[in-house]
Design an enzyme around this catalytic site. Structure first.
Site, PDB file in Angstrom:
ATOM      1  N   GLY A  43      -0.365  -5.247   0.815  1.00  0.00           N
ATOM      2  CA  GLY A  43      -1.691  -5.018   0.194  1.00  0.00           C
ATOM      3  C   GLY A  43      -1.660  -5.861  -1.251  1.00  0.00           C
ATOM      4  N   ALA A  49       0.782  -1.399   0.128  1.00  0.00           N
ATOM      5  CA  ALA A  49      -0.129   0.123   0.060  1.00  0.00           C
ATOM      6  C   ALA A  49       0.965   1.314  -0.057  1.00  0.00           C
ATOM      7  CB  ALA A  49      -0.844   0.040   1.092  1.00  0.00           C
ATOM      8  N   GLU A  69       3.656  -6.165   7.373  1.00  0.00           N
ATOM      9  CA  GLU A  69       2.955  -4.999   8.144  1.00  0.00           C
ATOM     10  C   GLU A  69       3.693  -4.688   9.679  1.00  0.00           C
ATOM     11  OE1 GLU A  69       0.061  -6.018   4.706  1.00  0.00           O
ATOM     12  OE2 GLU A  69       1.545  -7.103   5.890  1.00  0.00           O
ATOM     13  N   GLU A  85      -2.075  -9.122  -0.700  1.00  0.00           N
ATOM     14  CA  GLU A  85      -3.508  -9.406  -0.277  1.00  0.00           C
ATOM     15  C   GLU A  85      -4.479  -9.434  -1.391  1.00  0.00           C
ATOM     16  OE1 GLU A  85      -4.111  -7.708   4.177  1.00  0.00           O
ATOM     17  OE2 GLU A  85      -3.055  -6.176   2.835  1.00  0.00           O
TER      18      GLU A  85
END
Length: 257
Positions: free
Chosen positions: A112, A66, A135, A115
């Site tokens: 992300g 992200a 993360e 993900e």
């Protein structure tokens, strides 16, 4: 809608979405997530599109996470909304998409990015792929479904190890654990992703939709996957695809869906 961070190429019966932020390693910012949602919504409504491939521009990254700059100063409520909105617009949306979605993972798929790949129904990767959920090294946890989907794909213990150590794994290890379905060279990746799509296109689009719904149901709390399977199986009998498929079988010819 004109896209700044996403490129959509339409082929015969399928489309390819390329996340195109190469200078940012294709990182997912708010705008990119919104553009992906809009593109997918249009493809979902297009009856000529029967499958989707998602990839990243270049060979360095599928999506390298992200865009941390966007949320570095968020508070609790803003962080909660960030995750909830991402689930709604993209990650859950992809998982529940009515048509097969394949992630063609080239290079880094981190945070992300991994993900997003896990939300896709199938993952193929190049040998240069590196996958991870880093993360916890930022004082966070995966917030776009990573804690749930990773455990489903590779198991409870392996998922906790990957998340708590924040370590990347290479493509071969990801394949061994079942995180990706197939491995190819970088030059072969998109060709083989398309070949996989073409195998799907030989089959009933209505049946593919029902299959995706049924498999997903087995991972939903409070939902009886077997019951959903029975319902979706029954619905198939009311489709033109069922008539064509069974007729073709009895006539000893290939079906035309």
């Amino acid at each position: 809608m004109a896209y700044e961070n996403v490129v959509v190429n339409h082929e015969e019966q399928y489309s390819i979405i390329t996340i195109n932020r190469p200078k940012q390693m294709n990182a997912l910012n708010k705008q990119t997530i919104e553009e992906l949602h809009h593109a997918l919504t249009e493809l979902n409504a297009d009856e000529n599109v029967r499958a989707v491939i998602i990839t990243g521009s270049g060979e360095k990254a599928f999506v390298a996470g992200a865009d941390i700059k966007e949320f570095a100063n968020f508070n609790i409520s803003e962080g909660t909304e960030l995750a909830a909105r991402g689930h709604e617009l993209l990650f859950d949306y992809v998982e529940n998409f009515n048509k097969p979605v394949i992630a063609a993972v080239n290079g880094f798929a981190l945070g992300g990015g991994l993900e997003l790949a896990m939300a896709c129904h199938i993952r193929v990767a190049s040998y240069n792929a590196k996958l991870g959920l880093p993360e916890t090294g930022l004082g966070l946890i995966p917030g776009y479904g990573g804690t749930q989907r990773l455990a489903r794909l590779i198991g409870h213990g392996r998922a906790i190890e990957m998340i708590t150590t924040a370590q990347m794994i290479d493509a071969e290890r990801a394949h061994e654990m079942g995180l990706v379905n197939h491995l190819y060279t970088a030059d072969e990746l998109m060709t083989e992703a398309v070949n996989l799509v073409k195998k799907m296109l030989k089959n009933s689009p209505n049946a593919l939709k029902s299959a995706i719904r049924s498999v997903n149901a087995g991972y939903r709390t409070g939902i009886d996957g077997y019951k959903v399977e029975i319902e979706e199986f029954g619905k198939c009998f009311g489709t033109k695809d069922f008539v064509e498929g069974t007729t073709a079988f009895l006539e000893k010819r290939k079906p035309s869906f």
